[in-house]
Structure formats: structure tokens, C-alpha cells
Design a protein around this motif. Structure first.
Motif, mmCIF file in Angstrom:
data_model
loop_
_atom_site.group_PDB
_atom_site.id
_atom_site.type_symbol
_atom_site.label_atom_id
_atom_site.label_comp_id
_atom_site.label_asym_id
_atom_site.label_seq_id
_atom_site.Cartn_x
_atom_site.Cartn_y
_atom_site.Cartn_z
ATOM 1 N N PRO A 162 -41.266 -80.610 -50.266
ATOM 2 C CA PRO A 162 -41.023 -81.811 -49.459
ATOM 3 C C PRO A 162 -39.991 -82.752 -50.070
ATOM 4 C CG PRO A 162 -43.360 -81.337 -49.541
ATOM 5 C CD PRO A 162 -42.714 -80.384 -50.501
ATOM 6 N N ALA A 163 -40.017 -82.893 -51.397
ATOM 7 C CA ALA A 163 -39.092 -83.813 -52.056
ATOM 8 C C ALA A 163 -37.645 -83.354 -51.966
ATOM 9 C CB ALA A 163 -39.493 -83.984 -53.520
ATOM 10 N N LEU A 164 -37.427 -82.068 -51.665
ATOM 11 C CA LEU A 164 -36.068 -81.525 -51.593
ATOM 12 C C LEU A 164 -35.548 -81.405 -50.168
ATOM 13 C CD1 LEU A 164 -36.225 -78.664 -54.272
ATOM 14 C CD2 LEU A 164 -35.119 -80.899 -54.479
ATOM 15 N N THR A 165 -36.377 -81.710 -49.189
ATOM 16 C CA THR A 165 -35.950 -81.531 -47.800
ATOM 17 C C THR A 165 -34.746 -82.399 -47.458
ATOM 18 O OG1 THR A 165 -38.209 -80.962 -47.139
ATOM 19 C CG2 THR A 165 -36.697 -81.637 -45.395
ATOM 20 N N GLY A 166 -34.741 -83.638 -47.899
ATOM 21 C CA GLY A 166 -33.596 -84.512 -47.648
ATOM 22 C C GLY A 166 -32.322 -83.972 -48.266
ATOM 23 N N ASP A 167 -32.416 -83.449 -49.477
ATOM 24 C CA ASP A 167 -31.254 -82.859 -50.147
ATOM 25 C C ASP A 167 -30.781 -81.612 -49.412
ATOM 26 O OD1 ASP A 167 -29.408 -82.785 -52.458
ATOM 27 O OD2 ASP A 167 -30.479 -80.957 -52.974
ATOM 28 N N PHE A 168 -31.717 -80.808 -48.923
ATOM 29 C CA PHE A 168 -31.371 -79.616 -48.141
ATOM 30 C C PHE A 168 -30.613 -80.008 -46.875
ATOM 31 C CE2 PHE A 168 -32.586 -76.852 -44.575
ATOM 32 C CZ PHE A 168 -32.079 -75.637 -45.006
ATOM 33 N N LEU A 169 -31.104 -81.012 -46.166
ATOM 34 C CA LEU A 169 -30.438 -81.470 -44.943
ATOM 35 C C LEU A 169 -29.025 -81.970 -45.252
ATOM 36 C CD1 LEU A 169 -33.408 -83.416 -43.299
ATOM 37 C CD2 LEU A 169 -32.552 -81.160 -42.649
ATOM 38 N N ALA A 170 -28.876 -82.754 -46.319
ATOM 39 C CA ALA A 170 -27.568 -83.288 -46.698
ATOM 40 C C ALA A 170 -26.612 -82.157 -47.075
ATOM 41 C CB ALA A 170 -27.720 -84.270 -47.857
ATOM 42 N N ALA B 47 -37.159 -91.523 -44.171
ATOM 43 C CA ALA B 47 -38.361 -91.421 -43.331
ATOM 44 C C ALA B 47 -38.261 -90.228 -42.387
ATOM 45 C CB ALA B 47 -38.554 -92.707 -42.543
ATOM 46 N N ALA B 48 -37.074 -89.995 -41.815
ATOM 47 C CA ALA B 48 -36.881 -88.858 -40.913
ATOM 48 C C ALA B 48 -37.040 -87.544 -41.679
ATOM 49 C CB ALA B 48 -35.510 -88.931 -40.262
ATOM 50 N N ALA B 49 -36.474 -87.484 -42.878
ATOM 51 C CA ALA B 49 -36.583 -86.270 -43.694
ATOM 52 C C ALA B 49 -38.037 -85.988 -44.057
ATOM 53 C CB ALA B 49 -35.732 -86.409 -44.949
ATOM 54 N N ARG B 50 -38.806 -87.040 -44.364
ATOM 55 C CA ARG B 50 -40.224 -86.848 -44.703
ATOM 56 C C ARG B 50 -41.004 -86.283 -43.519
ATOM 57 N NH1 ARG B 50 -39.554 -91.738 -47.545
ATOM 58 N NH2 ARG B 50 -40.376 -92.920 -45.788
ATOM 59 N N GLU C 128 -42.893 -82.608 -43.419
ATOM 60 C CA GLU C 128 -44.318 -82.461 -43.139
ATOM 61 C C GLU C 128 -44.561 -81.532 -41.957
ATOM 62 O OE1 GLU C 128 -48.219 -85.193 -41.954
ATOM 63 O OE2 GLU C 128 -46.262 -86.133 -42.269
ATOM 64 N N ALA C 129 -43.805 -81.739 -40.871
ATOM 65 C CA ALA C 129 -44.031 -80.944 -39.660
ATOM 66 C C ALA C 129 -43.628 -79.485 -39.845
ATOM 67 C CB ALA C 129 -43.264 -81.552 -38.487
ATOM 68 N N SER C 130 -42.605 -79.237 -40.646
ATOM 69 C CA SER C 130 -42.114 -77.867 -40.850
ATOM 70 C C SER C 130 -42.951 -77.078 -41.834
ATOM 71 C CB SER C 130 -40.670 -77.909 -41.357
ATOM 72 O OG SER C 130 -40.619 -78.470 -42.660
ATOM 73 N N GLU C 131 -43.752 -77.784 -42.647
ATOM 74 C CA GLU C 131 -44.539 -77.161 -43.709
ATOM 75 C C GLU C 131 -43.657 -76.378 -44.690
ATOM 76 O OE1 GLU C 131 -47.340 -75.031 -41.170
ATOM 77 O OE2 GLU C 131 -48.858 -76.519 -41.668
ATOM 78 N N GLY C 132 -42.406 -76.813 -44.820
ATOM 79 C CA GLY C 132 -41.503 -76.207 -45.795
ATOM 80 C C GLY C 132 -40.835 -74.923 -45.346
ATOM 81 N N ILE C 133 -41.070 -74.494 -44.103
ATOM 82 C CA ILE C 133 -40.435 -73.278 -43.583
ATOM 83 C C ILE C 133 -39.003 -73.622 -43.169
ATOM 84 C CG2 ILE C 133 -40.529 -71.460 -41.853
ATOM 85 C CD1 ILE C 133 -42.787 -71.391 -43.927
ATOM 86 N N VAL C 134 -38.037 -72.989 -43.805
ATOM 87 C CA VAL C 134 -36.635 -73.371 -43.622
ATOM 88 C C VAL C 134 -36.196 -73.250 -42.170
ATOM 89 C CG1 VAL C 134 -34.266 -72.726 -44.208
ATOM 90 C CG2 VAL C 134 -35.988 -72.868 -46.000
ATOM 91 N N ARG C 135 -36.607 -72.191 -41.494
ATOM 92 C CA ARG C 135 -36.207 -72.034 -40.096
ATOM 93 C C ARG C 135 -36.711 -73.205 -39.258
ATOM 94 N NH1 ARG C 135 -38.028 -66.559 -37.907
ATOM 95 N NH2 ARG C 135 -36.443 -65.878 -39.394
ATOM 96 N N ARG C 136 -37.928 -73.654 -39.521
ATOM 97 C CA ARG C 136 -38.461 -74.801 -38.783
ATOM 98 C C ARG C 136 -37.697 -76.073 -39.128
ATOM 99 N NH1 ARG C 136 -45.037 -74.165 -39.410
ATOM 100 N NH2 ARG C 136 -45.256 -72.143 -38.356
#
Length: 306
Positions: free
Chosen positions: A193-201, A218-221, A225-233
Motif C-alpha cells: 500500500p505504501a508504494l501504490t502512489g509511487d507506482f502510479l507516479a 488520499a486517492a492513492a490510498r 485498499e480497493a485493489s488489495e495490491g493486485i497490479v491489474r486492479r
């Protein structure tokens, strides 16, 4: 449609694996380097497992793009093959014509071709996708191909990509010989979860955005959460969030846009339904506890009045 609005030259969140968008964080870069090392040293069979949409195919494409020129990559992308069909498929990938040949003749043709390539200084690597869906006897046929070797090296290097069910198959007693040939096993983790924002950027910068700062924390968080860390989601939700922000003529993707994307996604709705069910269970349990407590105190009070 939103490319010009957000300063992008292409869509950043396509779910089709594109090596230009490879994200090396969250252990993915380390797994790739370890796979390259193992292949370079011809060390047995390599296994890569991960949940659906975790990023296995992207790693497969990256592996192909990083291979040195002397390595020939061949693929098995259709898992539902019997042992003879899989030999014909591998022979076809090597450019051999095996029409009308018996199984033993196909094996000899494969062996001869691999020896010829080895003598020419070439190395052959077989990438097997969706290995968890392969019949067990087909997996065993692939193991037998790994026996083809010279005094110093393997003639065929094999990399198995599959979902976690592949491990279940390999744990069967009938598969112990294949399991023992696996020298390197890698598990592609869910995105932290902490890396999702970096992945999006990272994806946004790869698509042409100046600094990748389009999603608020907030959007990245919410997406994490909703994707449960699945990259495709993550990619699906990020794409929908960008569209929602574009429709609202917003300059950045905010939490409200992410919520809209989550509400319109099948797994987002499922997660919301599960959440509502959990709250209903909690509420029902609390009400029941209060009812029992009320009955208990009523009995005590009645006893005190006797």
C-alpha cells in the motif's frame, strides 16, 4: 481522450504488459535480476508464481527484453496440451517440422536441434505461461526435456510462470522429481500500500507526465485498499479515476474521483458489499449482546425482589 488535459502522450494504465512501464519497486526489479542471473548460469528450472494480475506476464516480457543476443527465447502460452502436443509445440517454436513424426522421432529432432544451437554458441530458454493449468503428465514431459544436457550445461533452460495453484501441483508426490529440479523459486508479491502512489507516479512519468504528481495521497490510498495490491486492479482503478477527474475538469485525481472509480468497478462493489455485510454482522452481534445482558439483569433483579 484525456491525454492533452493531463499532459500525457499515451495512456499510462493499460493492462497489456509493456516493458516501457515496468516498475522495479516492490521486489520486482530484484526478482528480474535474480532470474537473469539464474538463466545466465544455466541453473536448473526457475519457477515464478503470483496471483492473477500480480504482474507475472510483465516480468516475462521484461525477461525477454533483457536477454543477451545469444539467447533464443521460445514460448508455451497454451497450457492445455498433452505430452506429445507440447513436444510438437516446442519443436514448432524452434522452427522444426514434425508433421507425421512419432513421439520418439520428435524427441530426437528436438535433441539434435538443441545440440546444434549449443554448438553454435546459442542458449535456448523456454518460457511456460499459465503452468498451473497444465496437465500433470505434460509438466512431467517438460521435466524430461530438462534432462537434455551436455557434460557442462543444460541444452534447454525452463522458466515456469503460474498462479499459486502451481505450488499445489508441485507438492503432489507424483511431481516430486520436477519439484526437485527447481533451483530458484520467486513469488511476485502484491503491491505494498505504501508504494501504490509511487507506482502510479512512475506509470504517469513513463506516459509523458512531467513529474507524475496527478493522484493525491488520499486517492492513492483508496486505490491501494480497493485493489488489495493486485497490479491489474490498480491500473483499472487508476484509469477510471483519471476519466472521472477529466469529466469533472479537475487538474488532479482526488479521493472523490477514486471513490467513483471504485464504485464502478466489479471488485470495488464486491469489497463494498463485503464491508456492509461485516458491519451488519457487527451490529447484529452487538444487539444480541445487549439483549442477553438485559435478560441477565432482569433475572438478577427478579431474584433480588423475592
Amino acid at each position: 481522450m484525456y491525454h492533452a488535459h493531463f499532459g500525457l502522450r499515451e495512456s499510462p494504465f493499460h493492462i497489456t504488459p509493456n516493458p516501457a512501464f515496468f516498475y522495479a519497486g516492490n521486489e520486482r526489479g530484484d526478482i528480474l535480476e535474480a532470474m537473469l542471473y539464474a538463466i545466465g548460469h544455466g541453473e536448473g528450472i526457475i519457477k515464478v508464481t503470483g496471483e492473477v494480475g500480480a504482474g507475472k506476464t510483465m516480468l516475462c516480457r521484461m525477461l525477454e527484453s533483457r536477454m543477451p543476443p545469444h539467447i533464443d527465447m521460445i514460448y508455451l502460452v497454451h497450457p492445455n496440451l498433452d505430452p506429445l502436443e507440447v513436444q510438437h509445440a516446442i519443436a514448432a517454436e524452434l522452427g522444426l517440422s514434425t508433421h507425421g513424426l512419432r513421439a520418439d522421432e520428435v524427441q530426437r529432432a528436438l535433441h539434435a536441434e538443441l545440440i546444434a544451437r549449443h554448438s553454435a554458441g546459442r542458449q535456448v530458454v523456454l518460457l511456460v505461461e499459465e503452468a498451473q493449468a497444465m496437465p500433470l503428465d505434460t509438466l512431467e514431459a517438460i521435466r524430461l526435456l530438462s534432462n537434455l544436457e551436455t557434460a557442462r550445461s543444460k541444452l534447454l533452460q525452463i522458466v515456469l510462470f503460474g498462479q499459486p495453484e502451481l505450488d499445489d501441483n508441485l507438492n503432489l508426490s507424483s511431481m516430486r522429481q520436477l519439484k526437485e529440479r527447481i533451483t530458484h523459486s520467486f513469488a511476485v508479491p502484491a503491491m505494498a500500500p505504501a508504494l501504490t502512489g509511487d507506482f502510479l507516479a512512475h506509470r504517469l512519468r513513463a506516459a509523458g507526465h512531467e513529474d507524475g504528481a496527478l493522484f493525491t495521497p488520499a486517492a492513492a490510498r483508496l486505490i491501494a485498499e480497493a485493489s488489495e495490491g493486485i497490479v491489474r486492479r490498480i491500473n483499472i482503478l487508476a484509469e477510471k479515476s483519471l476519466l472521472a477527474a477529466f469529466a469533472a475538469d479537475a487538474d488532479v485525481v482526488e479521493a472523490r474521483h477514486a471513490r467513483q472509480a471504485i464504485a464502478e468497478s466489479p471488485f470495488g462493489r464486491r469489497r463494498g458489499l463485503q464491508g456492509r455485510r461485516r458491519w451488519r454482522v457487527v451490529a447484529l452481534s452487538a444487539a444480541l449482546a445487549l439483549l442477553i445482558a438485559g435478560i441477565y439483569w432482569s433475572i438478577l433483579a427478579a431474584g433480588a425482589n423475592l
